[in-house]
Design a protein around this motif. Structure first.
Motif, mmCIF file in Angstrom:
data_model
loop_
_atom_site.group_PDB
_atom_site.id
_atom_site.type_symbol
_atom_site.label_atom_id
_atom_site.label_comp_id
_atom_site.label_asym_id
_atom_site.label_seq_id
_atom_site.Cartn_x
_atom_site.Cartn_y
_atom_site.Cartn_z
ATOM 1 N N LEU A 151 0.723 -1.132 0.244
ATOM 2 C CA LEU A 151 0.114 0.021 0.013
ATOM 3 C C LEU A 151 0.981 1.154 0.091
ATOM 4 O O LEU A 151 1.753 1.492 0.804
ATOM 5 N N ASP A 152 0.759 2.104 -0.896
ATOM 6 C CA ASP A 152 1.423 3.534 -0.897
ATOM 7 C C ASP A 152 0.840 4.290 0.029
ATOM 8 O O ASP A 152 -0.491 4.469 0.193
ATOM 9 N N VAL A 153 1.620 5.109 0.644
ATOM 10 C CA VAL A 153 1.050 5.713 2.015
ATOM 11 C C VAL A 153 0.254 6.986 1.477
ATOM 12 O O VAL A 153 -0.600 7.403 2.134
ATOM 13 N N HIS A 154 0.454 7.428 0.413
ATOM 14 C CA HIS A 154 -0.244 8.442 -0.125
ATOM 15 C C HIS A 154 -1.339 8.104 -1.269
ATOM 16 O O HIS A 154 -0.795 7.961 -2.425
ATOM 17 N N MET A 155 -2.577 8.338 -0.870
ATOM 18 C CA MET A 155 -3.573 7.775 -1.860
ATOM 19 C C MET A 155 -4.609 8.540 -2.050
ATOM 20 O O MET A 155 -5.063 9.423 -1.040
ATOM 21 N N PRO A 156 -4.980 8.719 -3.275
ATOM 22 C CA PRO A 156 -6.289 9.498 -3.537
ATOM 23 C C PRO A 156 -7.526 9.112 -2.928
ATOM 24 O O PRO A 156 -7.822 7.728 -2.798
ATOM 25 N N GLU B 156 8.888 13.769 5.907
ATOM 26 C CA GLU B 156 7.491 13.769 5.797
ATOM 27 C C GLU B 156 6.842 12.212 5.579
ATOM 28 O O GLU B 156 5.866 11.694 6.220
ATOM 29 N N GLY B 157 7.663 11.450 4.755
ATOM 30 C CA GLY B 157 7.211 9.977 4.540
ATOM 31 C C GLY B 157 7.424 9.223 5.835
ATOM 32 O O GLY B 157 6.579 8.394 6.185
ATOM 33 N N ALA B 158 8.657 9.448 6.408
ATOM 34 C CA ALA B 158 8.816 8.847 7.545
ATOM 35 C C ALA B 158 7.743 8.846 8.806
ATOM 36 O O ALA B 158 7.311 7.964 9.586
ATOM 37 N N GLY B 159 7.305 10.339 9.042
ATOM 38 C CA GLY B 159 6.127 10.608 9.806
ATOM 39 C C GLY B 159 4.804 9.821 9.517
ATOM 40 O O GLY B 159 4.086 9.062 10.289
ATOM 41 N N ILE B 160 4.438 9.804 8.119
ATOM 42 C CA ILE B 160 3.282 9.202 7.756
ATOM 43 C C ILE B 160 3.468 7.657 8.011
ATOM 44 O O ILE B 160 2.458 6.791 8.363
ATOM 45 N N THR B 161 4.746 7.157 7.769
ATOM 46 C CA THR B 161 4.803 5.704 7.947
ATOM 47 C C THR B 161 4.695 5.219 9.335
ATOM 48 O O THR B 161 4.304 4.231 9.642
ATOM 49 N N LEU B 162 5.391 5.978 10.297
ATOM 50 C CA LEU B 162 5.176 5.701 11.705
ATOM 51 C C LEU B 162 3.650 5.705 11.791
ATOM 52 O O LEU B 162 3.325 5.012 12.897
ATOM 53 N N GLU B 163 2.929 6.670 11.585
ATOM 54 C CA GLU B 163 1.521 6.577 11.662
ATOM 55 C C GLU B 163 1.045 5.137 11.388
ATOM 56 O O GLU B 163 0.071 4.931 11.904
ATOM 57 N N ALA B 164 1.396 4.935 10.114
ATOM 58 C CA ALA B 164 0.673 3.642 9.568
ATOM 59 C C ALA B 164 1.025 2.448 10.480
ATOM 60 O O ALA B 164 0.163 1.448 10.585
ATOM 61 N N LEU B 165 2.310 2.319 11.014
ATOM 62 C CA LEU B 165 2.700 1.245 11.809
ATOM 63 C C LEU B 165 1.694 1.228 13.110
ATOM 64 O O LEU B 165 1.501 0.164 13.668
ATOM 65 N N GLU B 166 1.658 2.458 13.695
ATOM 66 C CA GLU B 166 0.575 2.567 14.807
ATOM 67 C C GLU B 166 -0.751 2.299 14.585
ATOM 68 O O GLU B 166 -1.331 1.657 15.311
ATOM 69 N N ILE C 154 18.054 1.423 23.075
ATOM 70 C CA ILE C 154 17.628 0.581 22.076
ATOM 71 C C ILE C 154 17.715 0.599 20.558
ATOM 72 O O ILE C 154 18.257 1.668 20.127
ATOM 73 N N ALA C 155 18.154 -0.696 20.268
ATOM 74 C CA ALA C 155 18.381 -0.739 18.664
ATOM 75 C C ALA C 155 17.072 -1.309 18.039
ATOM 76 O O ALA C 155 16.700 -2.523 18.191
ATOM 77 N N GLN C 156 16.613 -0.325 17.362
ATOM 78 C CA GLN C 156 15.293 -0.818 16.411
ATOM 79 C C GLN C 156 15.618 -0.806 15.012
ATOM 80 O O GLN C 156 16.288 0.343 14.660
ATOM 81 N N HIS C 157 15.489 -1.764 14.284
ATOM 82 C CA HIS C 157 15.953 -1.799 12.906
ATOM 83 C C HIS C 157 15.092 -0.668 12.003
ATOM 84 O O HIS C 157 13.845 -0.916 12.054
ATOM 85 N N MET C 158 15.721 0.599 11.770
ATOM 86 C CA MET C 158 15.009 1.611 11.126
ATOM 87 C C MET C 158 16.131 2.225 10.422
ATOM 88 O O MET C 158 17.103 2.690 11.062
ATOM 89 N N PRO C 159 15.589 3.014 9.186
ATOM 90 C CA PRO C 159 16.665 3.801 8.513
ATOM 91 C C PRO C 159 16.541 5.163 9.135
ATOM 92 O O PRO C 159 15.853 5.632 10.038
ATOM 93 N N GLU C 160 17.472 6.093 8.394
ATOM 94 C CA GLU C 160 17.700 7.501 8.920
ATOM 95 C C GLU C 160 16.716 8.160 8.527
ATOM 96 O O GLU C 160 15.595 7.936 7.825
ATOM 97 N N ASN C 161 16.317 9.255 9.324
ATOM 98 C CA ASN C 161 15.015 9.958 9.372
ATOM 99 C C ASN C 161 13.981 9.403 10.067
ATOM 100 O O ASN C 161 13.334 10.215 11.056
ATOM 101 N N PHE C 162 13.714 8.251 10.216
ATOM 102 C CA PHE C 162 12.969 7.555 10.808
ATOM 103 C C PHE C 162 13.140 7.550 12.386
ATOM 104 O O PHE C 162 12.329 7.894 13.331
ATOM 105 N N THR C 163 14.321 7.380 12.787
ATOM 106 C CA THR C 163 14.758 7.164 14.213
ATOM 107 C C THR C 163 14.622 8.584 14.924
ATOM 108 O O THR C 163 14.085 8.594 15.787
ATOM 109 N N THR C 164 14.894 9.653 14.171
ATOM 110 C CA THR C 164 14.949 10.906 14.621
ATOM 111 C C THR C 164 13.345 11.242 15.128
ATOM 112 O O THR C 164 13.034 11.670 16.152
#
Length: 347
Positions: free
Chosen positions: A55-60, A88-98, A190-200
């Motif tokens: 699923l793309d996070v940005h959907m019409p 921005e993408g990281a923020g939306i993705t974290l919301e999706a995980l939640e 904590i070591a959580q598998h996650m890329p740059e931008n996401f961890t911040t």
């Protein structure tokens, strides 16, 4: 041979075609439907009943997060999000995980290397999704969890460090774990598998929502009581001891077990510094084996080790390997983990 089934949801036909090619390059997988928006996706799910959805996070028409919240309680299934690696993408993705998404793949930048990496990441996570514990999809908590009603009797912490490792499902598990932690707890790394931008962003969101101080770790920081240190994306987090004080170490050495940050690097740094006997180490939900060998080294040096139990893991992979290796002293449901920490804290 029966193939595993996927539907691909993205508003761009070219992207859907690319994802379909990636998936079907593996003979074990088949794309049984494509949708340009959540409404088409909903109808496809009812008709085709796929095992997995991308699923793309940005959907019409309907936001991807809203779609997840409406979909998963009715059709529990692993959903792999495609997101950009921007803030921005990281923020939306974290919301999706939640909201209950299983995992995510960051979109390629267009270079040949990024295309290969995204394809391999997607195929790896499709296989991970086969171990998905669907009971979690209808039980995700709101972003700010209520504070625990459990007793807050004074805990005496003889152990001076708490080390945590996690992967798939870890962002939600960490939030749930830290919800019951307060400023009296020892430093938590904590070591959580996650890329740059996401961890911040992950650290910032936790810090704003919880009563404990959460930050993305920086190099050579003095570890302080009541503070949580998240390994920065694309870097390893370790520990060094100088005199009687403990400090962070931020490294960009090779990936370990395919990951940077790696849980094993965090655990092994504590073992190398001979501070295992002063620590509690925890391995949470995640696919693969990262953290298991490091946890065993810690246990053998006197560390108190905890593994998340199968029933409360999104993916019972890392804790399972650690348990079977003999690295786990206590196997505990996620809801009971802080109580277990308090129970063993004075040992």
């Amino acid at each position: 041979m029966k193939k595993h089934t996927v539907i691909v949801v993205d508003d761009q036909k070219s992207v859907r075609s690319m994802i379909k090619r990636w998936i079907e390059s593996d003979a074990n997988w088949e794309v049984i439907g494509e949708a340009a928006n959540p409404y088409e996706a909903r109808d496809l799910i009812v008709e085709k009943q796929p095992e997995v959805m991308t699923l793309d996070v940005h959907m019409p028409g309907m936001d991807g997060i809203v779609f997840l919240k409406k979909l998963l309680p009715q059709y529990p299934m692993p959903v792999i999000m495609f997101s950009s690696s921007t803030t921005e993408g990281a923020g939306i993705t974290l919301e999706a995980l939640e909201a209950g998404a299983f995992d995510y793949v960051t979109k390629p930048t267009g270079t040949p290397e990024s295309l290969i990496e995204a394809k391999e990441d997607l195929l790896s996570k499709l296989y991970e999704s086969l171990n998905y514990n669907s009971s979690h999809s209808s039980n995700f908590k709101q972003k700010t969890l209520p504070l625990s009603n459990k007793t807050n009797s004074k805990t005496i912490f003889k152990r001076k460090l708490i080390l945590v490792g996690s992967s798939t499902g870890g962002t939600t598990a960490i939030r749930k774990l830290l919800n019951d932690v307060d400023e009296t707890f020892p430093p938590i790394l904590i070591a959580q598998h996650m890329p740059e931008n996401f961890t911040t962003l992950f650290a910032q969101r936790l810090n704003s929502d919880l009563k404990v101080h959460v930050k993305e770790a920086k190099d050579k920081e003095l570890l302080q009581i009541g503070t949580v240190y998240i390994a920065p994306g694309n870097y390893h987090l370790g520990i060094q001891k100088l005199g009687s004080e403990y400090f962070t170490r931020i490294l960009q050495t090779d990936k370990k077990n395919g990951h940077r940050p790696s849980v094993d690097v965090l655990f092994e740094s504590a073992a190398e510094q001979e501070i295992a006997g002063n620590s509690i180490a925890i391995i949470l939900t995640g696919m693969g084996s990262d953290g298991a060998s490091g946890l065993l080294k810690l246990k053998n040096q006197g560390c108190l080790t905890i593994g998340q139990n199968k029933e409360t893991c999104v993916v019972y992979g890392m804790p399972k390997v650690a348990y079977e290796l003999g690295a786990v002293l206590y196997q505990v449901p996620l809801d009971d983990m802080v109580d277990k920490i308090k129970e063993i804290a004075a040992q």
